[in-house]
Every structure is written in structure tokens, then in C-alpha cells.
Scaffold this active site. Structure first.
Site, PDB file in Angstrom:
ATOM      1  N   ASP A  16      -1.271   6.483  -0.922  1.00 45.38           N
ATOM      2  CA  ASP A  16      -0.271   5.026  -0.470  1.00 45.38           C
ATOM      3  C   ASP A  16      -0.852   4.981   1.809  1.00 45.38           C
ATOM      4  OD1 ASP A  16       0.780   2.784  -0.710  1.00 45.38           O
ATOM      5  OD2 ASP A  16       2.793   3.727   0.474  1.00 45.38           O
ATOM      6  N   ASP A  18       0.679   3.099   3.625  1.00 51.54           N
ATOM      7  CA  ASP A  18       1.994   2.715   4.227  1.00 51.54           C
ATOM      8  C   ASP A  18       3.031   3.871   4.388  1.00 51.54           C
ATOM      9  OD1 ASP A  18       1.239  -0.196   6.395  1.00 51.54           O
ATOM     10  OD2 ASP A  18       1.949  -0.644   4.648  1.00 51.54           O
TER      11      ASP A  18
END
Length: 160
Positions: A16, A18
Site C-alpha cells: 500500500d 500511503d
């Protein structure tokens, strides 16, 4: 790459963006607090806002402007994204140990990529990923085939 735990070997790694690969909270929260200042509101507590970063713009909008809806929310979101785009990589960086992890992944010749809820125009290689890979690993620009790094977003992402 195998960790000797009897499971199948790792064939690829997906991150992922962020809050996992990159600590984007300083720039995202900074943009939200800039927008709140424009609206004569006090800044959000950094720790509270950081917890929403992995939920993207919608998460930050929910705590930054909890009563906004409809066209007002849409306009605030557009302004937030413009502020964020202007400071996209000012304070963002790899989390501690991220450089070592990416180095191990690259040395193992594992394909890796990024899955994100960022809009495609913010998540492209030329913006966030390439900037940080080259910034943290200047020599990598010569030997990492950037075409190997892929980003999956809710919108089309430029891969050039």
C-alpha cells in the site's frame, strides 16, 4: 526469497502506498491543515489526522470537515487535492527500514508494486514512487528497470 517457514516462496511484493511504503502523512496532513486555515479553522491534531491517511482523501475530509456534504464537500476536496499536489513530496519519505527492505527485494529480483487509493494523477511513477526511489537510492536510477514497478489505483496510472 523464502523465509524457511515451510510456506511457498515469495514471488512478488505489493505495498500500500500511503502509510505502508511511504510516510505521506506529513504532506497530506499539512495540505489538510492549510485548507482548514483557509477556512479559518484550527489545525487538526497530527496524530489524529495521521490515523486517517491510509483512508485517503475521504478519510481526511471526514475529520477535517465532518459537516460538509454535497457540492461544498466536492469543492473542499478539489482544493485539498490542489494543495496536496503542490506539496506532494515536500516531507514524504520512506518509513525507517524501508530502504533496506526495498534493497532486499531488488537484490532478490522480486517484482514489486504499489496498490493505492490515490487518484491516478497523484500516484504515477513520475510523481511519488520514482521521486522517492531515486531520492533514497540515487544509484538505482541506473539499474532498476522502472517498468518493473507497477501501481494499481482506482484510476488509470501513467507508467512511463
Amino acid at each position: 526469497m523464502s523465509f524457511g517457514n515451510g510456506r511457498a516462496p515469495i514471488r512478488a511484493v505489493l505495498f500500500d502506498l500511503d502509510g505502508t511504503l511511504l510516510d505521506t502523512a506529513p504532506d497530506m496532513v499539512g495540505a489538510m491543515n492549510a485548507l482548514r486555515a483557509q477556512e479559518a479553522l484550527p489545525p487538526l491534531d497530527f496524530a489524529l489526522a495521521r490515523a486517517q491517511v491510509s483512508h485517503g482523501t475521504n478519510g481526511l475530509m471526514r475529520i477535517g470537515f465532518p459537516d460538509a456534504e454535497g457540492e461544498i464537500l466536492d469543492r473542499l476536496r478539489e482544493r485539498f487535492l490542489a494543495l496536496y499536489r503542490a506539496r506532494l513530496c515536500d516531507e514524504t519519505g520512506l518509513f525507517p527500514g524501508g530502504d533496506t527492505l526495498l534493497e532486499h527485494i531488488e537484490h532478490a529480483s522480486l517484482p514489486w508494486g504499489v496498490v493505492t487509493n490515490k487518484p491516478g494523477w497523484l500516484a504515477g511513477l513520475r510523481s511519488t514512487i520514482a521521486f522517492h526511489v531515486v531520492r533514497h537510492f540515487p544509484g538505482w536510477a541506473r539499474w532498476i528497470p522502472m517498468r518493473r514497478i507497477r501501481i494499481v489505483s482506482s484510476e488509470p496510472v501513467p507508467h512511463g
